[in-house]
Design a protein around this motif. Structure first.
Motif, PDB file in Angstrom:
ATOM      1  N   THR A 187       0.855  -1.182   0.000  1.00 53.35           N
ATOM      2  CA  THR A 187       0.000   0.000   0.000  1.00 53.35           C
ATOM      3  C   THR A 187       0.888   1.228   0.000  1.00 53.35           C
ATOM      4  OG1 THR A 187      -0.106   0.029   2.421  1.00 53.35           O
ATOM      5  CG2 THR A 187      -1.833  -1.172   1.255  1.00 53.35           C
ATOM      6  N   ALA A 191      -2.891   4.316  -3.403  1.00 49.16           N
ATOM      7  CA  ALA A 191      -3.108   3.129  -4.233  1.00 49.16           C
ATOM      8  C   ALA A 191      -2.617   1.866  -3.537  1.00 49.16           C
ATOM      9  CB  ALA A 191      -2.408   3.286  -5.577  1.00 49.16           C
ATOM     10  N   VAL A 192      -3.167   0.740  -4.001  1.00 45.80           N
ATOM     11  CA  VAL A 192      -2.736  -0.584  -3.557  1.00 45.80           C
ATOM     12  C   VAL A 192      -2.128  -1.285  -4.757  1.00 45.80           C
ATOM     13  CG1 VAL A 192      -3.453  -2.791  -2.587  1.00 45.80           C
ATOM     14  CG2 VAL A 192      -4.588  -0.687  -1.863  1.00 45.80           C
ATOM     15  N   ARG A 193      -0.949  -1.882  -4.576  1.00 45.75           N
ATOM     16  CA  ARG A 193      -0.242  -2.512  -5.690  1.00 45.75           C
ATOM     17  C   ARG A 193       0.121  -3.955  -5.349  1.00 45.75           C
ATOM     18  NH1 ARG A 193       1.227   2.790  -5.331  1.00 45.75           N
ATOM     19  NH2 ARG A 193       0.976   4.022  -7.250  1.00 45.75           N
ATOM     20  N   ASP A 195       2.546  -7.240  -6.506  1.00 46.27           N
ATOM     21  CA  ASP A 195       3.734  -7.687  -7.228  1.00 46.27           C
ATOM     22  C   ASP A 195       3.446  -9.062  -7.840  1.00 46.27           C
ATOM     23  OD1 ASP A 195       6.172  -8.620  -8.104  1.00 46.27           O
ATOM     24  OD2 ASP A 195       7.268  -8.056  -6.300  1.00 46.27           O
ATOM     25  N   TRP A 200       4.859  -4.634 -10.738  1.00 44.34           N
ATOM     26  CA  TRP A 200       3.819  -4.081  -9.883  1.00 44.34           C
ATOM     27  C   TRP A 200       2.584  -3.725 -10.697  1.00 44.34           C
ATOM     28  CZ3 TRP A 200       4.056  -4.504  -4.822  1.00 44.34           C
ATOM     29  CH2 TRP A 200       5.310  -4.648  -4.214  1.00 44.34           C
ATOM     30  N   HIS A 201       1.420  -4.105 -10.162  1.00 40.18           N
ATOM     31  CA  HIS A 201       0.131  -3.811 -10.787  1.00 40.18           C
ATOM     32  C   HIS A 201      -0.746  -3.080  -9.779  1.00 40.18           C
ATOM     33  CE1 HIS A 201       0.791  -6.624 -14.215  1.00 40.18           C
ATOM     34  NE2 HIS A 201       1.563  -7.234 -13.323  1.00 40.18           N
ATOM     35  N   GLU A 202      -1.377  -1.990 -10.213  1.00 38.89           N
ATOM     36  CA  GLU A 202      -2.236  -1.221  -9.323  1.00 38.89           C
ATOM     37  C   GLU A 202      -3.616  -1.867  -9.261  1.00 38.89           C
ATOM     38  OE1 GLU A 202      -3.994   3.288  -9.204  1.00 38.89           O
ATOM     39  OE2 GLU A 202      -1.834   3.031  -9.497  1.00 38.89           O
ATOM     40  N   LEU A 203      -4.081  -2.159  -8.032  1.00 35.52           N
ATOM     41  CA  LEU A 203      -5.374  -2.813  -7.837  1.00 35.52           C
ATOM     42  C   LEU A 203      -6.504  -1.815  -7.647  1.00 35.52           C
ATOM     43  CD1 LEU A 203      -4.447  -5.774  -5.469  1.00 35.52           C
ATOM     44  CD2 LEU A 203      -4.367  -5.644  -7.962  1.00 35.52           C
ATOM     45  N   PRO A 205      -7.663   2.295  -5.476  1.00 30.84           N
ATOM     46  CA  PRO A 205      -7.323   3.307  -4.469  1.00 30.84           C
ATOM     47  C   PRO A 205      -7.201   2.688  -3.090  1.00 30.84           C
ATOM     48  CG  PRO A 205      -9.620   3.502  -5.121  1.00 30.84           C
ATOM     49  CD  PRO A 205      -8.996   2.518  -6.058  1.00 30.84           C
ATOM     50  N   ALA A 206      -6.250   3.195  -2.314  1.00 27.50           N
ATOM     51  CA  ALA A 206      -5.989   2.621  -0.996  1.00 27.50           C
ATOM     52  C   ALA A 206      -6.996   3.066   0.042  1.00 27.50           C
ATOM     53  CB  ALA A 206      -4.584   3.003  -0.529  1.00 27.50           C
TER      54      ALA A 206
END
Length: 229
Positions: A187, A191-193, A195, A200-203, A205-206
């Motif tokens: 986190t 954003a939440v990412r 691996d 890294w891929h963005e999932l 908003p955090a």
């Protein structure tokens, strides 16, 4: 909070209401009490505007405006109560959704047993905020992680906002990734990412986007090919 030997009649009545509400929802033994600030999400914007107008018209400090949101937070074994503006909100760790907020001075928003969202912020004792936040996080993980793992073992699909989990894979949008390729969850600001094979891929908003993010993190730790951090 107040010295038990010097409680006012109002404080005694409030404590009785809190204890009764906690008893009805079987929250168990009280663990700790904290001073905080709280408000319902539906009134958050109007309350903020009114506070600013009051400061402009009548003078005063931000602390005085925040005093109107003063809340008592009682943490129990199975949940917590939030007493604010004469209301007692009851939150159960096994059913609540917790959203980490991004706004300055705010810590999180939780849903109570009636489905209403309550925003919790730092109280006068700002140093206590990390302590009660950590206790809430641990309580929710303790209550929800075993049930989530059991559901996945039964072949069910779990959703954390736009993130979907099964016992074999994790997915978001049109992407689906099997667990052995997943290394860690991170986190960061906004954003939440995830691996995946070193990329890294963005999932999403955090803050308001993914509920119970720390439960998702714990599941990634258990199911992924690497450790979440």
């Amino acid at each position: 909070m107040s010295d038990p030997a010097r409680r006012t009649r109002g404080e005694e009545l409030l404590l009785a209401r809190i204890s009764a509400a906690a008893g009805r929802e079987r929250l168990g033994r009280r663990r700790a009490t904290y001073a905080a600030a709280a408000r319902t999400a539906r009134t958050a914007r109007t309350a903020h505007v009114k506070a600013l107008l009051a400061l402009v018209r009548h003078g005063g400090s931000a602390g005085a405006a925040n005093a109107r949101d003063a809340a008592r937070l009682d943490l129990y074994e199975n949940g917590m109560t939030v007493a604010v503006k004469g209301r007692i909100h009851v939150v159960r760790y096994d059913t609540t959704s917790v959203f980490r907020t991004e706004a300055a001075g705010e810590a999180c928003a939780v849903t109570d047993v009636d489905g209403e969202r309550v925003v919790l912020r730092h109280g006068p004792e700002r140093g206590e905020a990390p302590e009660w936040w950590s206790e809430i996080e641990q309580g929710v993980v303790r209550a929800q992680l075993p049930r989530a793992l059991a559901a996945l073992a039964r072949g069910e699909c779990l959703a954390f906002g736009g993130v979907r989990l099964t016992g074999e894979e994790i997915g978001w949008g049109e992407v689906r990734v099997r667990w052995p390729r997943v290394r860690r969850l991170r986190t960061g600001p906004g954003a939440v990412r995830l691996d995946v094979d070193g990329t890294w891929h963005e999932l999403g908003p955090a803050g308001p986007g993914i509920p119970n993010l720390f439960v998702l993190r714990a599941l990634v730790e258990r199911l992924g090919g690497g450790g979440a951090r």
